[in-house]
Design a protein around this motif. Sequence first.
Motif, PDB file in Angstrom:
ATOM      1  N   ALA A 173      15.684  -0.152   5.322  1.00 16.23           N
ATOM      2  CA  ALA A 173      15.956   1.005   4.459  1.00 16.23           C
ATOM      3  C   ALA A 173      14.665   1.537   3.833  1.00 16.23           C
ATOM      4  CB  ALA A 173      16.955   0.616   3.377  1.00 16.23           C
ATOM      5  N   ILE A 174      13.763   0.630   3.439  1.00 19.10           N
ATOM      6  CA  ILE A 174      12.461   1.055   2.898  1.00 19.10           C
ATOM      7  C   ILE A 174      11.681   1.827   3.961  1.00 19.10           C
ATOM      8  CG2 ILE A 174      10.171   0.191   2.211  1.00 19.10           C
ATOM      9  CD1 ILE A 174      11.614  -2.058   0.678  1.00 19.10           C
ATOM     10  N   LYS A 175      11.736   1.329   5.181  1.00 16.69           N
ATOM     11  CA  LYS A 175      11.024   1.976   6.284  1.00 16.69           C
ATOM     12  C   LYS A 175      11.562   3.389   6.511  1.00 16.69           C
ATOM     13  CE  LYS A 175       7.928   1.583   9.579  1.00 16.69           C
ATOM     14  NZ  LYS A 175       6.504   1.481   9.245  1.00 16.69           N
ATOM     15  N   GLU A 176      12.891   3.528   6.473  1.00 21.33           N
ATOM     16  CA  GLU A 176      13.486   4.858   6.685  1.00 21.33           C
ATOM     17  C   GLU A 176      13.187   5.782   5.511  1.00 21.33           C
ATOM     18  OE1 GLU A 176      17.883   6.920   7.078  1.00 21.33           O
ATOM     19  OE2 GLU A 176      17.518   5.060   8.153  1.00 21.33           O
ATOM     20  N   ALA A 177      13.293   5.272   4.283  1.00 22.81           N
ATOM     21  CA  ALA A 177      13.086   6.114   3.102  1.00 22.81           C
ATOM     22  C   ALA A 177      11.655   6.645   3.058  1.00 22.81           C
ATOM     23  CB  ALA A 177      13.412   5.329   1.836  1.00 22.81           C
ATOM     24  N   GLY A 178      10.691   5.783   3.361  1.00 21.89           N
ATOM     25  CA  GLY A 178       9.309   6.224   3.514  1.00 21.89           C
ATOM     26  C   GLY A 178       8.544   6.540   2.238  1.00 21.89           C
ATOM     27  N   ASN A 179       9.096   6.172   1.087  1.00 22.26           N
ATOM     28  CA  ASN A 179       8.462   6.568  -0.182  1.00 22.26           C
ATOM     29  C   ASN A 179       8.032   5.401  -1.069  1.00 22.26           C
ATOM     30  OD1 ASN A 179      11.461   6.250  -0.475  1.00 22.26           O
ATOM     31  ND2 ASN A 179      10.972   6.523  -2.636  1.00 22.26           N
ATOM     32  N   ILE A 180       8.241   4.175  -0.610  1.00 21.94           N
ATOM     33  CA  ILE A 180       8.047   3.018  -1.487  1.00 21.94           C
ATOM     34  C   ILE A 180       6.576   2.589  -1.543  1.00 21.94           C
ATOM     35  CG2 ILE A 180       8.592   0.552  -1.750  1.00 21.94           C
ATOM     36  CD1 ILE A 180      10.727   2.575  -2.772  1.00 21.94           C
ATOM     37  N   LYS A 181       6.078   2.442  -2.771  1.00 17.41           N
ATOM     38  CA  LYS A 181       4.681   2.059  -3.002  1.00 17.41           C
ATOM     39  C   LYS A 181       4.489   0.540  -3.018  1.00 17.41           C
ATOM     40  CE  LYS A 181       4.114   4.257  -6.918  1.00 17.41           C
ATOM     41  NZ  LYS A 181       3.493   4.913  -8.102  1.00 17.41           N
ATOM     42  N   ARG A 182       5.598  -0.203  -3.271  1.00 18.72           N
ATOM     43  CA  ARG A 182       5.486  -1.661  -3.347  1.00 18.72           C
ATOM     44  C   ARG A 182       6.865  -2.290  -3.153  1.00 18.72           C
ATOM     45  NH1 ARG A 182       1.188  -4.611  -6.344  1.00 18.72           N
ATOM     46  NH2 ARG A 182       0.294  -2.558  -6.670  1.00 18.72           N
TER      47      ARG A 182
END
Length: 308
Positions: free
Chosen positions: A98-107
Amino acid sequence: MGEKSKILIIGGTGYIGKFIVAASAKSGHPTFALLRDATIDDPAKSQLIQGFQNSGVTILKGDLKDHESLVKAIKQVDVVISCVGQMQLADQLHIIAAIKEAGNIKRFLPSEFGNDVDRARAVEPAKSAWAVKVDIRRATEAEGIPYTYVSANYFAGYSLPTLMQPGLPPPPTDKLVIFGDGNVKAVFNDERDIGTYTIKAVDDPRTLNKILYIKPPKNIYSFNEIAALWEKKIGKTLQKIYVPEDQLLKQIAESAMPINIILAINHSVFVKSDQTYFDINPSFGFEASQLYPDVKYTTVDEYLNQFL
């Protein structure tokens, strides 16, 4: 440092999760907790969840196995902290996707908070349990997701009330079973301090793609030193029963869950010295109390006073 990151905590009503949520809210980070419907509807969790809301935490509904809800939640924040329990560790692959798809996570901070699993030499069943955490580390790195791994060593609330006596009521007043020769050093941290240090790290460029070791000097003790400290506090000498490694391994093999995993963790810590045998090198990590000297952490000495 600029604006504080928005933080999503998954598993926030769990044992360590509630301390992470509290620390995030207290520090002024916009804080979100992802909760399942079953958790929200659980009467046993209602007071805790109400406390979250009273401290300004935004409750989001979602589930690790509901990809759409995960992506939707993750898109609202900058940092994701997972505090899921042992049985859900492998499900963190869903968070990574989900983090990979969202693409906005800094950490991303996966659920760790114990020994450094890349450097632990545990026997079964702890070995297999920690292997899942290793797999999550490698999956995070393979996807190129920015991370911090938090190695918090021993939870004080798990270990110090009974002085590591599995299944016995706290605190010991007559005898003490000591694993190994009692001279191996371990690290004991108040869960509130673990929360504080974890949140301090999320926006710190020094901890990006590193391990944060919570290993403050006044919380490093051998079993013998803990015993001596406790004896001094209660004014009494305890009977000490030493369990050599071969006997401890036999107990691990013959015990049922969860005692066998508790004993295997104690073997890792008090026989193999897995919390203290290596030096922390800036190439892979930093020690929290050195990075954040402003934090007034609870010492083991102070922590034990509540049991007098």
